[in-house]
Scaffold this active site. Structure first.
Site, PDB file in Angstrom:
ATOM      1  N   TYR A 288       0.819  -1.219   0.000  1.00 43.66           N
ATOM      2  CA  TYR A 288       0.000   0.000   0.000  1.00 43.66           C
ATOM      3  C   TYR A 288       0.856   1.274   0.000  1.00 43.66           C
ATOM      4  O   TYR A 288       0.644   2.160  -0.829  1.00 43.66           O
ATOM      5  CB  TYR A 288      -0.975   0.002   1.185  1.00 43.66           C
ATOM      6  CG  TYR A 288      -2.391  -0.244   0.752  1.00 43.66           C
ATOM      7  CD1 TYR A 288      -2.835  -1.540   0.508  1.00 43.66           C
ATOM      8  CD2 TYR A 288      -3.287   0.807   0.545  1.00 43.66           C
ATOM      9  CE1 TYR A 288      -4.125  -1.785   0.093  1.00 43.66           C
ATOM     10  CE2 TYR A 288      -4.584   0.565   0.116  1.00 43.66           C
ATOM     11  CZ  TYR A 288      -4.991  -0.727  -0.109  1.00 43.66           C
ATOM     12  OH  TYR A 288      -6.276  -0.964  -0.537  1.00 43.66           O
ATOM     13  N   GLU A 295       1.918   6.565  -6.939  1.00 43.87           N
ATOM     14  CA  GLU A 295       0.847   7.490  -7.362  1.00 43.87           C
ATOM     15  C   GLU A 295       1.276   8.938  -7.118  1.00 43.87           C
ATOM     16  O   GLU A 295       1.031   9.819  -7.950  1.00 43.87           O
ATOM     17  CB  GLU A 295      -0.443   7.190  -6.605  1.00 43.87           C
ATOM     18  CG  GLU A 295      -1.109   5.872  -7.037  1.00 43.87           C
ATOM     19  CD  GLU A 295      -2.326   5.523  -6.189  1.00 43.87           C
ATOM     20  OE1 GLU A 295      -3.030   6.459  -5.770  1.00 43.87           O
ATOM     21  OE2 GLU A 295      -2.567   4.324  -5.947  1.00 43.87           O
TER      22      GLU A 295
END
Length: 364
Positions: A288, A295
């Site tokens: 994660y 991102e």
């Protein structure tokens, strides 16, 4: 002789829910237990084998708040389990009226939940009861349940196959082409990623309408976050499509999902493979943050391109006439990205803790 006058107390472990209290008395081979509640005090006395060998053990507990005076108990070979109903359905800050915890009393971590977890459990039980009633009114519950399970199994299977295709494709291309494969990632797998991410909308809808018991907010955060990166940052900007960061974003997404979807598929057919379960509850810990970092890099790299092209920028109407650059929203989005990571991380950590029962700090 002195020993005979000394009261022997067994080890007692407790936990609570909004409506009841659970006590576990560590005594084996118990005979003739005398368990009663008078004036809100639980009296326990029994012959059994405890910390001080075979003896008569007893204790008294004055409860923090009012309880119903009919305790229910069950003897097993190793312990006595007592359930006491609270008069009012509410959360207690401790078990006993006295603030200092008796030495023989400790939290029962096997059954321990904090208040928010217990509320979720309460809500789930209530939903289950309402669903049962609803299904009884609608007719054959087995058919509906099997239809729902079949539908969820197929959905998770399709997503698993889609993300596996992306993962395998990226891995094979990397081994064959090395770093060169980074720059052509978008054109190789984007169509499949588009398909999987559009289909992920179903997951959020399932959570929202109660088909699955997943919380809506973490599911929605992930859906909107990923789709923003995919459709806006990569999809509308050809300059972004040949950057290496695309590989890392797609790779981290697919790596997470190839562990998550098989776990859900097995849940649909009531199977529990310990390895898959462990991977599902553990792999997100490194993946994660890495996905979030990839991102963030994609957003940062896109800011100068959006500034240069002026895409999605606009000027406020007269008399303000201020030009609002899209990069301003991207900077806000970066903050939101890490906030979303925190919310999802917290949700997944709670799930993992509940699954693997990590001992919480001792509370009275």
């Amino acid at each position: 002789v002195a020993m005979e006058n000394q009261v022997l107390t067994p080890h007692v472990y407790w936990a609570q829910r909004h409506r009841e209290l659970y006590l576990r008395v560590e005594l084996s081979d118990v005979q003739n237990p005398a368990i009663s509640i008078t004036e809100n005090v639980l009296h326990f006395k029994a012959q059994g084998h405890g910390a001080k060998g075979d003896n008569v053990y007893e204790f008294h507990l004055e409860f923090f708040d009012l309880v119903k005076p009919e305790p229910v108990y069950k003897l097993t070979q190793r312990q006595v389990n007592i359930t006491v109903q609270k008069k009012l359905s509410q959360w207690w800050e401790r078990l006993t009226k006295q603030e200092k915890r008796p030495l023989f009393l400790a939290p029962d971590f096997d059954r321990w939940l904090d208040e928010s977890d217990a509320e979720m459990e309460l809500r789930a039980k209530e939903e289950e009861r309402l669903n049962k009633l609803r299904l009884e009114n609608q007719g054959s519950p087995e058919t509906l349940t099997s239809l729902k399970k079949g539908y969820l199994f197929m959905y998770n299977l399709v997503q698993f196959l889609g993300f596996s295709w992306v993962f395998v494709n990226l891995t094979v291309r990397f081994f064959i082409l090395g770093k060169e494969s980074f720059y052509d990632t978008f054109h190789s797998v984007a169509d499949m990623v588009y398909f999987c991410q559009m289909l992920a909308l179903v997951e959020t809808i399932n959570a929202a309408i109660g088909v699955t018991s997943s919380p809506v907010i973490p599911s929605l955060i992930q859906l909107l976050g990923r789709n923003f990166i995919l459709f806006i940052i990569f999809g509308t900007m050809e300059e972004m499509q040949n950057k290496a960061v695309v590989f890392f974003v797609f790779y981290s997404w697919s790596a997470i999902e190839i562990f998550r979807y098989p776990f859900y598929m097995l849940c649909c057919i009531d199977m529990d493979w310990k390895v898959i379960t462990w991977l599902r509850y553990t792999m997100w810990i490194p993946l994660y943050p890495l996905g979030c970092l990839a991102e963030a890099v994609a957003v940062i790299q896109s800011i100068p391109i959006f500034n240069e092209t002026g895409r999605f920028s606009f000027t406020l109407p007269y008399p303000v006439k201020i030009k609002v650059r899209f990069s301003f929203f991207l900077q806000i989005y970066l903050i939101m990205l890490f906030l979303g990571l925190y919310i999802n991380f917290r949700h997944l950590y709670k799930q993992r803790r509940r699954r693997y029962g990590q001992k919480k700090k001792k509370t009275h």
